[in-house]
Design an enzyme around this catalytic site. Sequence first.
Site, PDB file in Angstrom:
ATOM      1  N   HIS A 116     -22.597  19.899  34.621  1.00  9.41           N
ATOM      2  CA  HIS A 116     -22.447  18.316  34.885  1.00  9.41           C
ATOM      3  C   HIS A 116     -22.632  17.730  33.430  1.00  9.41           C
ATOM      4  O   HIS A 116     -22.618  16.549  33.509  1.00  9.41           O
ATOM      5  CB  HIS A 116     -23.041  17.675  35.767  1.00  9.41           C
ATOM      6  CG  HIS A 116     -22.808  18.658  37.136  1.00  9.41           C
ATOM      7  ND1 HIS A 116     -23.611  19.647  37.485  1.00  9.41           N
ATOM      8  CD2 HIS A 116     -22.213  17.979  38.234  1.00  9.41           C
ATOM      9  CE1 HIS A 116     -22.912  19.969  38.819  1.00  9.41           C
ATOM     10  NE2 HIS A 116     -22.229  18.800  39.333  1.00  9.41           N
TER      11      HIS A 116
ATOM     12  N   ALA B 142     -16.057  16.885  33.758  1.00  7.90           N
ATOM     13  CA  ALA B 142     -15.331  17.612  32.796  1.00  7.90           C
ATOM     14  C   ALA B 142     -15.583  18.850  32.842  1.00  7.90           C
ATOM     15  O   ALA B 142     -14.341  19.694  32.646  1.00  7.90           O
ATOM     16  CB  ALA B 142     -15.631  16.930  31.432  1.00  7.90           C
TER      17      ALA B 142
ATOM     18  N   GLN C 133     -13.897  14.907  38.583  1.00  7.10           N
ATOM     19  CA  GLN C 133     -15.110  14.541  39.199  1.00  7.10           C
ATOM     20  C   GLN C 133     -16.150  14.679  37.737  1.00  7.10           C
ATOM     21  O   GLN C 133     -16.862  13.685  37.570  1.00  7.10           O
ATOM     22  CB  GLN C 133     -15.850  15.026  40.378  1.00  7.10           C
ATOM     23  CG  GLN C 133     -16.745  14.419  40.892  1.00  7.10           C
ATOM     24  CD  GLN C 133     -17.017  14.880  42.551  1.00  7.10           C
ATOM     25  OE1 GLN C 133     -17.755  15.856  42.486  1.00  7.10           O
ATOM     26  NE2 GLN C 133     -16.593  14.074  43.219  1.00  7.10           N
TER      27      GLN C 133
END
Length: 682
Positions: A472, A427, A425
Site C-alpha cells: 500500500h 498503485a 484503489q
Amino acid sequence: MDRKILERAYELMWTARHMAILYEENKEVCSKYVHSTSRGHEAIQLATGLQLKAFDFASLYYRDESVLLGMGLEPYELMLQLLAKRDDPFSGGRTYYGHPALKRKGFPLIPHQSSATGMQAIPATGMAHGLSYLESQGLLKGKNKGIVLCSLGDGSVTEGEVAEAFQMAVLKKLPILYLVQDNDWGISATGKEMRAMDAYEYAAGFKGLERMRIDGARFEESFMGMAKAIDHVRKNRAPMLVHAKCPLLGHHTSGVRKEWYRGDDLAEHEKQDPLPRFESYLLKIKFTRKKLDELKKKAIAKVNSDYNKAIASPDPILEEFDTHEFAPTPVTEEKGNRSPKGGEKVVMVDAALHAVDEILRKHPEALLYGQDVGGKLGGVFREAATLAQKYGDERVFNTPIQEAYIVGSTAGMSAVGAKPMVEIQFADYIWPGINQLVEELSKSCYITKGKFPIQSLIRVPTGAYGGGGPYHSGSVESALLTIRGIKIVYPSNAADMKGLLKASFYDPNPVVLLEHKGLYWSKVPGTLDAKTIEPDEDYIIPLGKANRVQIADDEKITVGESAVIITYGMGVYWAKEAAKSFEGRVEILDLRTLNPVDWEAIVDSVKIHGRAFVLTEEPLMNSFAESLAGRISKECFTALDAPVWTYGAANLPAVPLNVDMEKRMLPNAEKVKVELKKLFDF
C-alpha cells in the site's frame, strides 16, 4: 431464408476462400507480414456480418475477415491492410491484417483491438456497459438499440480477463453477444490440452448469461441461430454467448503453417468444410449449378482484380510514421481563478472530490467507478464521499475486484461516447490492469491514425506514508512512463489537483492521475502547503506545464551559488524543507506532469543555475529520475557546472511495514539537505 441473402453469402464465401488461396499462391508477397484467414470459419462469420446493423458495435479477432466481408468491406480494403499500404482504411499500414478499426457511416463501429487473444472481451464489454449507461440516462439519440458483438476464439476464453468481462456482463445485464468460434486448436495446442471444458460449458457458471450451440460450418444453421441470438440481446438488453464449432482449414497464421503441427485431424476438419456443405444445401433448395458458377466466377474475378489494384497502391508516407501518438487536447492554457477572493483552504482529497462533483454535474455522459467508490463509503480515502448518493448507482458505482476491467472497460466506454473516470484503489494493485493499459488503451490512437483516441481518466492513489507497508506504499510512475501513448499527471497540492484533474478529464487521451496519499490531508509533517485556497469551478491547468514553486535570489544565481531541484509529489515538500538551510540558493521546479514533461522549463532552469538535482520517492536505480538526469546531462552538458545529482528511495522491492524501516528506506528533508550540500560542494 431470403434467396438474395443466400446468393450474397455464397458469393462472399467464395470471395473469402479465393482470398486465402490467392494469398497462399503469392506467399512471397502476401506473407511479408503475418496474417490469418477465415478459412473454415466462413459460414458463422458471414452469418454474423450479414446481420449486424449500422448502429451496432463490434470487437473482432484476427481471423474475422469474413465478418468484415459480410458487413460490406471490399476485398481491396482488406488487402490494403494485408500489404501494409497507405490507404489501409483501418490503420494506414500500422497494424496486422484482420485488425479493423472502422468509423464509417453505414457500418457498425469497430474500435481498435490488439492481437492479444481474449483481451478484446473487456473493452467490448465496456462498450456494452457504456451503451447501457447512456440508455439509462436518456442520452442516446434515435430509437435504434445497438448491441455489441464480441468475437473470440475458444482458446482465448481460458484467459482470466474474459471471466472479468462475463462477470460484469451478467452483473450489469449488458447488451453484448459473445461469439465464440471453436476450431479445437490454439496454435499447436489442442483443446484437450488447453481446457477442461469448452466455452459453452464454461459459460454455465455465469448466472444470467444465455447460451446457444451452433454448427458454425453450416451457413443456414449459423444464420438462423445468430438471428435468434442477436434478437435476444437487442430486445432483452442482456448478454448471450454463442458457441460455434468450426473446422480450421488454413494455417494458424502465415508464419505458423499447418503442415508443421497438424496430423490426421486435418483430413477430418476438411470433411466439415463449410463451402461444399453450403453448395450442397443451395442445390438441394433448387439453386442451379449455372447460378452458383456465376457467383463463384464473379467472386474470383473480384478478388483477382482487387489484388492487382492493392499491389499497385501506394505505400505509407514515411515522414508521417510518428503522427497520432496523442489526439490534440482542447486544454492549452491555464484558465479560471486559482485563488478566488474569500476562498477557503481545502485539503487535496477534497479538491479532487469537488472537481469530480463539478464534472458529474456538468457532464451527464461522465461516470465514476472502481472498488469501493460507490455506496456509502465513497472510496477508502473518502475521495468520492457522497457522490453515489448524489448521482445514483448508475453513475457512481462499485466494481468487483477487477483492475483489468476497471482499466480496459474505459476503452469501450470512450468508443460509444461515455466519459469514464475510474479508480485503482492503490498503485500497488495496478498491475492486473497493465495488460489493458498497454495493449488496448495506449496504442489505439496511434494505430488507428487518430480515429479512436481513448478518453480515460484513471485515478491512482500512490506513495508511502506512516506504515502503509509493502502493498500500500508503492510508487509506480517509472513503470508507467515506459508505456507510450498515455499521459502521467502527478499533482502536489490542492489547487493543482483540481486544475489537473479537470484537464485530465477533458483530454481525449488515456491519463493516469497519480495522487499521493501522504498529501491527501496534509497530515504528514511539512506538507501543510499542500492545503490551498480552492480554485473556482472554471480553473484548469494544461498538462505538460511545470510550476516554479520557489525561486532563487538573483544575487546567488549571478555568483554561481544556486541550483534547481526538479521534482514532483512529496519531493516538493522535502525540497522546500531542505532548501531552508541554503537560503536564496534553491529553485524548486514541480513538474506536475511527467508525460508530457515540461522539457523547456527544465532546460531553462538548468541553464540559469548550472546545477540540477532530480529528486524522486521511487527507488532510484533505473527510474524516471535517472532517465531524466541522463537526458539533462546529454542535452544541457555545456551549461552544467557539476554532475546532475539524483536522489530517491533505497533500491528495494517494497516499502517495509515498520515505520522506522520505512523512514530508513525513503528520502526525507534531512537526507535531501545532505545530498544538496554535496552538489553545492562539488
